[in-house]
Design a protein around this motif. Structure first.
Motif, PDB file in Angstrom:
ATOM      1  N   TYR A 128      54.499  36.140  84.848  1.00  0.00           N
ATOM      2  CA  TYR A 128      54.707  34.657  84.682  1.00  0.00           C
ATOM      3  C   TYR A 128      53.252  34.192  84.861  1.00  0.00           C
ATOM      4  CZ  TYR A 128      59.690  34.969  84.732  1.00  0.00           C
ATOM      5  OH  TYR A 128      61.044  35.046  84.680  1.00  0.00           O
ATOM      6  N   ILE A 129      52.501  34.821  85.816  1.00  0.00           N
ATOM      7  CA  ILE A 129      50.767  33.833  85.903  1.00  0.00           C
ATOM      8  C   ILE A 129      50.343  34.366  84.475  1.00  0.00           C
ATOM      9  CG2 ILE A 129      49.083  34.591  87.071  1.00  0.00           C
ATOM     10  CD1 ILE A 129      50.491  35.018  89.632  1.00  0.00           C
ATOM     11  N   SER A 188      51.166  31.676  81.832  1.00  0.00           N
ATOM     12  CA  SER A 188      50.977  30.486  82.145  1.00  0.00           C
ATOM     13  C   SER A 188      49.319  30.223  82.206  1.00  0.00           C
ATOM     14  CB  SER A 188      51.225  29.926  83.316  1.00  0.00           C
ATOM     15  OG  SER A 188      51.221  30.675  84.560  1.00  0.00           O
ATOM     16  N   THR A 189      48.751  31.310  82.378  1.00  0.00           N
ATOM     17  CA  THR A 189      47.123  31.095  82.599  1.00  0.00           C
ATOM     18  C   THR A 189      46.468  31.841  81.617  1.00  0.00           C
ATOM     19  OG1 THR A 189      46.887  32.979  84.238  1.00  0.00           O
ATOM     20  CG2 THR A 189      47.257  30.499  84.983  1.00  0.00           C
ATOM     21  N   ILE A 243      44.931  28.041  87.330  1.00  0.00           N
ATOM     22  CA  ILE A 243      45.979  27.880  87.938  1.00  0.00           C
ATOM     23  C   ILE A 243      46.196  26.343  88.745  1.00  0.00           C
ATOM     24  CG2 ILE A 243      46.349  28.791  90.268  1.00  0.00           C
ATOM     25  CD1 ILE A 243      48.458  30.667  89.055  1.00  0.00           C
ATOM     26  N   LEU A 259      48.246  23.863  87.506  1.00  0.00           N
ATOM     27  CA  LEU A 259      49.743  24.000  87.235  1.00  0.00           C
ATOM     28  C   LEU A 259      50.510  24.415  88.589  1.00  0.00           C
ATOM     29  CD1 LEU A 259      48.934  27.047  84.734  1.00  0.00           C
ATOM     30  CD2 LEU A 259      49.640  24.828  83.986  1.00  0.00           C
ATOM     31  N   TYR A 260      49.995  23.755  89.360  1.00  0.00           N
ATOM     32  CA  TYR A 260      50.524  23.991  90.790  1.00  0.00           C
ATOM     33  C   TYR A 260      51.961  23.313  90.922  1.00  0.00           C
ATOM     34  CZ  TYR A 260      46.871  26.105  93.637  1.00  0.00           C
ATOM     35  OH  TYR A 260      45.945  26.851  93.761  1.00  0.00           O
ATOM     36  N   THR A 305      54.272  23.229  88.505  1.00  0.00           N
ATOM     37  CA  THR A 305      55.221  23.871  87.347  1.00  0.00           C
ATOM     38  C   THR A 305      56.211  24.843  88.000  1.00  0.00           C
ATOM     39  OG1 THR A 305      53.659  25.413  86.883  1.00  0.00           O
ATOM     40  CG2 THR A 305      53.719  23.500  85.620  1.00  0.00           C
ATOM     41  N   ILE A 327      55.231  28.599  88.117  1.00  0.00           N
ATOM     42  CA  ILE A 327      54.373  29.217  89.175  1.00  0.00           C
ATOM     43  C   ILE A 327      55.248  29.319  90.394  1.00  0.00           C
ATOM     44  CG2 ILE A 327      52.308  28.647  90.886  1.00  0.00           C
ATOM     45  CD1 ILE A 327      51.673  29.523  87.933  1.00  0.00           C
ATOM     46  N   ALA A 381      56.714  32.604  89.698  1.00  0.00           N
ATOM     47  CA  ALA A 381      55.737  33.786  89.794  1.00  0.00           C
ATOM     48  C   ALA A 381      55.834  34.036  91.502  1.00  0.00           C
ATOM     49  CB  ALA A 381      54.660  33.439  89.284  1.00  0.00           C
ATOM     50  N   ILE A 382      55.428  33.124  92.301  1.00  0.00           N
ATOM     51  CA  ILE A 382      55.227  33.069  93.610  1.00  0.00           C
ATOM     52  C   ILE A 382      56.307  33.930  94.487  1.00  0.00           C
ATOM     53  CG2 ILE A 382      54.780  32.144  95.785  1.00  0.00           C
ATOM     54  CD1 ILE A 382      53.140  29.927  94.409  1.00  0.00           C
ATOM     55  N   PHE A 394      46.083  32.036  94.725  1.00  0.00           N
ATOM     56  CA  PHE A 394      46.344  30.604  94.896  1.00  0.00           C
ATOM     57  C   PHE A 394      45.556  30.019  96.118  1.00  0.00           C
ATOM     58  CE2 PHE A 394      50.196  32.798  93.315  1.00  0.00           C
ATOM     59  CZ  PHE A 394      50.426  31.983  92.210  1.00  0.00           C
TER      60      PHE A 394
END
Lengths: 496, 131
Positions: A182-183, A186-187, A199, A202-203, A205, A208, A211-212, A267
């Motif tokens: 996922y990371i 998006s990046t 990133i 995109l915090y 979204t 993310i 993904a976390i 992050f």
């Protein structure tokens, strides 16, 4: 030469893992010598790397000279410089210690044991040193796979425990991989420093957040955070003594290191405080782990199993400490990684020695051990005092920081859990010390028992020296904790 | 709504496969079935990574034969090629998964030799009886 030390830290154990079986074919004892030599060189390389970090700041090593976002990069800063030294020193001392124990528990398998041992250490060091998210997954799996094999060769029932570990560990690793996916989507980058920059926009979204969630759940399985800890006690209890002395202190700590990396380097801590309620969840997970681990430890009659549950509680200290999200608590959590690795290694080596001598792990069989093996048991007392948190030992200082941090954050339940589990540790360890000191009357009654007890004497030197060394380290770390905090850990703290 | 489902069909398939694997790992009693479930779970993640490398219609494999029309030699228009990186990552992941499969099967063999069965319930019974 010294410019190349970061890569040598991984390459030396990896190459020796290939050399060890070849040497072992020729002469068995050579495999032991090969492993010791490799780990000594590895320790030198890590100490040198840490020294360079302390004098010149972080080291960035480009593999194959590819510039960072495209190639894989090895990054050593204060945090993982310290971790590298911890892992290499502990694995060296456990390797020295393991020889006699392996001779007894795994006769004829020493060559394979040391091969896997070196692969396991390669995995740990690789996880620590890499600056690339996907590379980290690969090393995580190298460490886990070697660990599965090392655990499975243990006593009766080990394969079943190991199978459960394989299933859960694979889910954990796959979740981590999915989160990295996922990371990446998006990046478009896998380099940690590069992702960190990309990133930030995109915090808020959902990608993310997902993904976390995946990455942290995966790591929670690997580090045996409380509700996901079920594989740990069985697997580490049934494993050979030398294996558990290596894996128990290091695997959980390395996973917590990865968690720190993901939270603070990939992050930013502000994200978790402001956007997600993650820090709150981590504190409560920590409290649950501390209470659950401590209560379960009380119920055990098997020494190693009790240590495993204490380990589960210790993981709670560190995760909760990170979740408190202030400088004091995170300093405590990072210091506790160092302390806990050393304390757990000490306790598991003592457990291995007792297993080696009396062939039992039942607490009830520990009668009179203080008289029989005074040095081993003094080392045990030092580790136990540190686990409880008595001042001159190192365990006190990290708990002190954690409690200060918890009060600063106003998390009173965490303070209560910390103090409560320290009290339970007092009960647990003093029970053992009491059994060890007291000679029961049964000794007179059974001449057979007496004969058996007379055979028990101090452990062989190759086992005793690492154990006593670890116990000494506990006291030294306690005395020099200010220096460690000032010169290493304060640089590793995230920026608030 | 239907279009939304259809447009992201690759992700739905990945989720479906992953859940099948997850279910098998948790609910099946036979160790080999658990291992198969584990493999399905891992394959789902591979397919997920691979499907992210596609960029809409008309892209080709990233093999350069000649420079594009109107472009100077050596300059690549990335939009005409599928992203090769996920494929490369998954080659590594496949190796890891094969190793995991090997270790899991080896452990299953050890269990079978010890207990003469691969059913979880049976193993638990036999461990309790201490035979």
């Amino acid at each position: 030469m010294s410019v190349e030390t970061p890569i040598l830290i991984i390459v030396i154990p990896l190459i020796s893992a290939v050399l060890t079986p070849l040497m072992g074919l020729w002469k068995k004892v050579l495999s032991y010598i090969c492993a010791i030599t490799a780990l000594s060189l590895c320790t030198l390389a890590s100490v040198n790397t840490l020294y360079r970090v302390l004098t010149d700041g972080s080291i960035h090593y480009r593999l194959g000279s590819w510039p960072p976002p495209f190639g894989i990069e090895l990054v050593v800063d204060h945090l993982n410089g310290m971790m590298l030294v911890i892992v290499s020193v502990i694995s060296l001392s456990v390797a020295v210690y393991s020889y006699r124990s392996i001779e007894q528990e795994l006769p004829g398998k020493a060559v394979y044991f040391y091969t896997l041992y070196l692969l396991q250490v390669t995995g740990f060091l690789g996880i620590l040193i890499t600056g690339d998210l996907f590379n980290l997954y690969v090393f995580l799996e190298i460490a886990s796979l070697a660990g599965y094999a090392l655990i499975a060769v243990g006593e009766d029932g080990a394969p079943v425990a190991c199978f459960r570990y394989i299933v859960m560990g694979t889910i954990g690793a796959c979740f981590y991989l999915l989160g990295v996916g996922y990371i990446y989507i998006s990046t478009g980058s896998l380099n940690m420093a590069d992702v960190h920059l990309l990133i930030q926009k995109l915090y808020d979204t959902k990608v993310i957040a997902t993904a976390i969630a995946f990455i942290l759940t995966g790591l929670a399985v690997k580090m045996a955070l409380f509700p996901l800890h079920v594989w740990l006690p069985d697997a580490y209890t049934k494993a050979p003594s030398a294996t558990s002395a290596l894996i128990a202190p290091l695997m959980t700590k390395v996973s917590i290191y990865v968690m720190i990396r993901i939270l603070f380097s990939v992050f930013e801590i502000s994200l978790f405080v402001e956007v997600f309620p993650l820090t709150k969840i981590m504190v409560w997970a920590g409290i649950a782990a501390i209470c659950g681990g401590a209560v379960m430890a009380l119920a055990q009659t098997d020494f190693k199993r009790m240590l495993c549950y204490i380990l589960v509680a210790e993981v709670g200290y560190m995760v909760g400490g990170l979740g408190l999200a202030n400088a004091v608590a995170i300093r405590g959590a990072i210091l506790h990684i160092l302390n806990d690795a050393v304390m757990t290694a000490g306790l598991f080596t003592v457990a291995g020695i007792i297993m080696h001598k009396i062939k039992s792990r039942r607490l009830a069989d520990f009668e009179g051990l203080f008289k029989r093996m005074p040095f081993t048991m003094s080392a045990f007392v030092v580790c136990a005092l540190s686990m409880i948190g008595v001042p001159p030992t190192c365990g006190f200082f990290s708990k002190w920081y954690l409690i200060q941090g918890a009060i600063l954050a106003g998390e009173w339940p965490f303070v209560a859990a910390l103090l409560g589990s320290s009290l339970i540790n007092v009960i647990l360890f003093f029970r053992i010390i009491e059994i060890g000191f007291v000679f029961k009357s049964s000794m007179q009654g059974h001449p057979h028992d007496k004969e058996r007890m007379d055979k028990i004497d101090e452990a062989p030197l190759s086992m005793l020296i690492p154990t006593v060394g670890i116990a000494t380290a506990i006291i030294l770390i306690g005395f020099y904790n200010q220096a460690i905090v000032k010169h290493i850990i304060d640089f590793a703290l995230p920026k608030f | 709504m239907f279009e939304f489902l259809l447009r992201h069909y690759n992700y739905w398939m990945f989720i479906g496969l992953m859940m099948i694997g997850f279910y098998a790992m948790m609910a099946k009693k036979n160790l080999i079935k658990k291992i198969i479930g584990m493999n399905i779970f891992q394959s789902a993640i591979i397919l997920f990574f691979i499907s992210t490398s596609v960029k809409g219609g008309g892209v080709s494999v990233p093999i350069l034969q000649y420079a594009h029309k109107g472009a100077k030699a050596g300059i690549v228009d990335v939009m005409q090629y599928a992203n090769p990186l996920p494929h490369v990552l998954m080659l590594t992941a496949i190796v890891v998964m094969v190793a995991t499969l090997g270790v899991a099967l080896a452990v299953a063999i050890m269990i079978y030799r010890r207990y003469d069965t691969l059913e979880e319930d049976e193993i638990r019974l036999r461990r309790k009886r201490g035979s």
